[in-house]
Design an enzyme around this catalytic site. Structure first.
Site, PDB file in Angstrom:
ATOM      1  NE  ARG A  36     -62.349  86.042 -19.483  1.00  0.00           N
ATOM      2  CZ  ARG A  36     -62.918  87.097 -18.900  1.00  0.00           C
ATOM      3  NH1 ARG A  36     -63.024  88.239 -19.573  1.00  0.00           N
ATOM      4  NH2 ARG A  36     -63.388  87.017 -17.679  1.00  0.00           N
ATOM      5  CE  LYS A 197     -64.277  95.989   2.511  1.00  0.00           C
ATOM      6  NZ  LYS A 197     -64.813  97.296   2.045  1.00  0.00           N
ATOM      7  N   GLY A 352     -61.962  85.471  -9.874  1.00  0.00           N
ATOM      8  CA  GLY A 352     -60.665  86.012 -10.263  1.00  0.00           C
ATOM      9  C   GLY A 352     -59.541  85.731  -9.296  1.00  0.00           C
ATOM     10  N   GLY A 375     -68.213  87.061 -12.251  1.00  0.00           N
ATOM     11  CA  GLY A 375     -69.525  87.368 -11.686  1.00  0.00           C
ATOM     12  C   GLY A 375     -70.538  86.269 -11.901  1.00  0.00           C
TER      13      GLY A 375
END
Length: 394
Positions: A36, A197, A352, A375
């Site tokens: 980053r 999921k 990720g 996100g």
């Protein structure tokens, strides 16, 4: 997408407030991954080279509006200096007298890091006073933190309304890559969606089905779709209560002409551990669990890749963390990387687990673009408006 880039801004003798993401991991008191930090260097270097003053706004951890010494950005400063190759000044607050004094002491070409923006409750509340206090420190605002663009915070959204604003080099590259993948892609478009999921990716599936030509579903979430079709999944991770939802997704795909691709052969084992005895089956035994897609499934996925022009990837195809259940992800990723090198495929990936899986497969370096965001990348794929990006467009 209509937004200004750094090229449209005159930064000479100007104080540029740059929102960056340097929320980096630490091990033994030192930064353990410079990804980053390295990603924001082009923006800082361009501003400094043009005779501007670079003031960095960032968060670190989740202090929830309180001063938490362990979450001070001061500990990131040495790594920043090392990667930049020049001194970085530090202010003990991001607003108020400490920040004002530090900015006043700057000369053209200097770099200043302000303390954690999230030490103030007004940051995450997008408080107008907080945004105004930040804006008062500079002449222009540069957002180079796509990974924080899904948050309407004072340093990501509020400040952009108060100063001439643009996207930094990293943000610019990210937005152009995403537009090439979903906004205005070369067709056919295939998306790979994996993970544990279905419940965490319902919005994602709903949006992609309307925009892509083929959708590959892998990982644990594929088991829910297999079970919804009446297939035995044994002891596999499976959300049986979402069977109706899975069938609705499949019906929608058929209605819209989106080809839905599920595993046709399965790698199963009785234990979830590295090198556990495994076998390839078409029906999972009652005492086993599905841990990867089989070779026939991979061949089918690769065939789709070969006839596609654009690939969007989010999530692994199996339990990629442990051998031998990383084979499907590794094989499919290697093929995507080769097609990208050949110039026949535009490949964009993010998330990720996805980045970790592609790095593990040795394929990440050859993808067209790997998103540094988590996100924000997922919300963009879901078709949601990202406040930090919308503010730049405004």
């Amino acid at each position: 997408m209509d937004f200004k880039t750094l090229d449209a801004m005159d930064v000479t003798d100007k104080t540029a407030l740059i929102r960056v993401d340097i929320n980096v991991p630490f091990e033994n008191g030192a930064v353990s991954d410079f990804t980053r930090i390295d990603a924001i260097l082009p923006t800082i270097n361009d501003i400094v080279a043009a005779g501007g003053k670079a003031v960095l706004l960032a968060h670190f951890g989740r202090p929830k509006g309180k001063v938490v010494p362990e979450m001070s950005l001061a500990q990131v400063r040495p790594a920043l200096e090392a990667r930049l190759g020049k001194p970085v000044a530090f202010a003990e607050d991001c607003i108020g007298k400490p920040a004002k004094d530090a900015v006043s002491a700057m000369k053209p070409g200097d770099v200043l890091l302000l303390e954690n923006t999230r030490f103030h409750p007004g940051e995450e509340k997008n408080d107008p006073m907080m945004a105004a206090s930040l804006a008062a420190l500079g002449d222009i605002y540069v957002n180079d933190a796509f990974s924080a663009a899904h948050r309407a915070h004072a340093s990501t959204e509020g400040i952009a309304r108060l100063l001439p604003s643009c996207a930094g080099r990293l943000m610019e590259a990210e937005l152009k890559a995403l537009d090439a993948a979903l906004g205005n892609p070369a067709r056919p478009v295939v998306a790979v969606v994996g993970g544990a999921k279905v419940s965490t990716k319902l919005d994602l599936l709903g949006n992609l089905i309307e925009k892509v030509d083929a959708l590959v579903i892998g990982g644990g979430m594929a088991n829910t779709f297999l079970a919804a079709q009446g297939q035995a999944v044994g002891k596999s991770l499976c959300e049986h209560d979402l069977a109706d939802t899975a069938r609705t997704v499949m019906d929608k795909a058929r209605a819209l002409g989106c080809r839905l691709i599920l595993p046709t052969d399965l790698v199963v084992a009785r234990e979830f551990k590295a090198n556990a005895p495994s076998e390839i089956v078409t029906d999972c035994p009652d005492d086993a669990m599905i841990l990867d897609a089989g070779p026939e499934s991979v061949a089918q996925i690769v065939d789709v890749f070969k006839t596609s022009r654009t690939l969007i990837w989010n999530g692994p195809l199996g339990a990629f963390e442990i051998e031998p259940f990383d084979k499907a992800t590794n094989s499919a990723a290697a093929e995507a990387a080769q097609l990208t090198r050949d110039g026949t495929l535009v490949s964009v990936a993010g998330g990720g687990d996805t980045v970790a899986a592609l790095n593990r497969a040795g394929a990440a370096k050859d993808f067209t673009y790997i998103s540094t965001a988590g996100g924000a990348f997922l919300e963009w794929m879901e078709g949601k408006t990202l406040p930090g990006v919308a503010a730049l467009e405004a």
